[in-house]
Design an enzyme around this catalytic site. Structure first.
Site, PDB file in Angstrom:
ATOM      1  N   GLY A 204      -2.650   1.378  -2.684  1.00  0.00           N
ATOM      2  CA  GLY A 204      -1.959  -0.018  -1.999  1.00  0.00           C
ATOM      3  C   GLY A 204      -1.387  -0.578  -3.428  1.00  0.00           C
ATOM      4  CE1 TYR A 205      -2.679   0.504  -7.697  1.00  0.00           C
ATOM      5  CE2 TYR A 205      -0.849   1.940  -9.088  1.00  0.00           C
ATOM      6  CZ  TYR A 205      -2.102   1.496  -8.817  1.00  0.00           C
ATOM      7  OH  TYR A 205      -3.060   1.718  -9.727  1.00  0.00           O
ATOM      8  CB  SER A 206       5.007  -0.191  -3.208  1.00  0.00           C
ATOM      9  OG  SER A 206       5.201   0.597  -4.136  1.00  0.00           O
TER      10      SER A 206
ATOM     11  CB  SER B  48       1.866   8.576   0.209  1.00  0.00           C
ATOM     12  OG  SER B  48       2.864   8.522  -0.254  1.00  0.00           O
TER      13      SER B  48
ATOM     14  CD  GLU C 108       1.481   9.019  -9.021  1.00  0.00           C
ATOM     15  OE1 GLU C 108       2.116   9.323  -8.041  1.00  0.00           O
ATOM     16  OE2 GLU C 108       1.750   8.223  -9.570  1.00  0.00           O
TER      17      GLU C 108
END
Length: 381
Positions: free
Chosen positions: A123-125, A157, A240
């Site tokens: 839950g970043y963008s 995603s 990542e």
């Protein structure tokens, strides 16, 4: 027997029976394929100790060296084993919890990741904070022993199949940019969370919007202290681009071989311009592997350097060009779906999904800024 040999033998023995038809399933633009069988496969991997290889043994790993991790990922790709459904847990949040979590958090969250029992999303963008992640506006406040979270995340995603989400939220009222952010671990199955799939050009929906309206998580489900979210979020992004990138390149080699075979079948390989593009792509793929090996050297020393950003910029730009080349060698046939209503072939999917490669996981613009400022010493824009 080396770990590479052990992995190769195990994959040959286990990609049979119920998993025989799982070969090649999943991957970018194809995450809808065979989710249940791939989830079962994830658990088979966990039972046999083939997940989280580099983790300490006390948390289910093998304490494997970076070289052995690379060997496994390469053999996994060569076996055409199904795309992993637990890669966000194993590759991103797992290492972050190992480094920044408490012992209680490690004992709670790491074993289910290793066993393939809990899936994660990121839950970043947000609509106004994508590449500029410091613009996060999702907010969280403490209320009676719980964080209460309100906001919106986007391009999340696999949120539609995830059990947990690691959320970057603003926990200090009035704060701005990198300050006042916290890193929260949030259960997805609760009334305060709504997931809406985003329809992609490929016709699939592995990306999602996530709406948080009073979503809750325990006060202890925070990594680090309140306000340390930016530092921890940056650590996650560093994980990542680890050992799995060399396995990713085996997949790239397979895609490139299909492009070449198509060029020969359609006669496009006889065109001198297209033939030059094919040769250039082959050379660049070899350079990509050499840079990835250099990156592994810096990672094994515990000092990730500019190679990480260079690698992301390089592979994403190369892969997007490969997608364009895939369309070119098909000729006019590449403009028409294989069957109604929208049945795409592998090269069409490659072209459409690779358009996103230079945006997700750090856009090319941001990678160039990082390289310019931190490596070349140029002034900030």
């Amino acid at each position: 027997m080396t770990l590479r040999e052990e992995a190769r033998s195990w994959l040959e023995e286990n990609l049979t029976g119920e998993f025989a038809h799982a070969r090649g399933l999943g991957g970018p633009g194809r995450e809808h394929e065979g989710h249940e069988v791939r989830l079962a496969w994830e658990r088979r991997l966990g039972e046999a100790g083939w997940t989280c290889l580099g983790w300490p043994g006390e948390y289910g790993g093998r304490d494997a060296t970076l070289e052995d991790q690379v060997a496994f990922h390469e053999e996994y790709a060569r076996a055409a084993a199904p795309a992993r459904v637990g890669h966000i847990g194993e590759g991103l949040i797992g290492p972050t919890i190992l480094e920044h979590g408490t012992e209680e958090q490690r004992r709670r969250f790491l074993p289910p990741i290793q066993r393939g029992e809990e899936l994660w999303c990121q839950g970043y963008s947000e609509p106004e904070a994508g590449s500029d992640l410091a613009g996060v506006q999702t907010r969280a406040r403490l209320d009676d022993g719980e964080w209460v979270i309100t906001g919106q995340k986007v391009w999340t995603s696999l949120a539609h199949v995830a059990d947990w989400c690691f959320v970057l939220a603003r926990t200090e009222p009035g704060s701005a940019r990198h300050r006042g952010l916290s890193y929260l671990l949030v259960p997805m199955d609760q009334p305060g969370i709504e997931v809406r799939p985003i329809l992609q050009m490929t016709g699939t929906s592995e990306f999602n919007e996530v709406f948080l309206d009073g979503a809750r998580t325990a006060a202890g489900n925070i990594l680090g202290a309140p306000g340390e979210g930016w530092r921890i979020a940056m650590a996650t992004l560093g994980y990542e681009r680890g050992a799995s990138t060399l396995g990713q390149q085996i997949g790239f080699q397979r895609e490139f071989a299909e492009v070449v075979a198509t060029a020969r079948r359609t006669g496009a390989a006889e065109d001198p311009v297209l033939r030059d593009r094919l040769v250039r792509s082959w050379l660049e793929l070899d350079v990509m592997r050499l840079n990835a090996l250099r990156t592994m050297t810096s990672l094994s020393a515990g000092e990730p350097g500019p190679e990480v950003s260079i690698g992301k910029l390089y592979w994403s730009e190369w892969h997007r060009r490969l997608g364009e080349l895939a369309q070119a060698v098909q000729g006019r046939a590449g403009l028409v779906a294989d069957a109604p209503p929208y049945d795409l072939n592998a090269l069409q999917r490659l072209y459409l999904f690779s358009r996103a490669d230079t945006i997700y996981a750090g856009s090319s613009e941001i990678q160039r800024n990082i390289i310019a400022e931190r490596t070349l010493g140029l002034p900030k824009g």
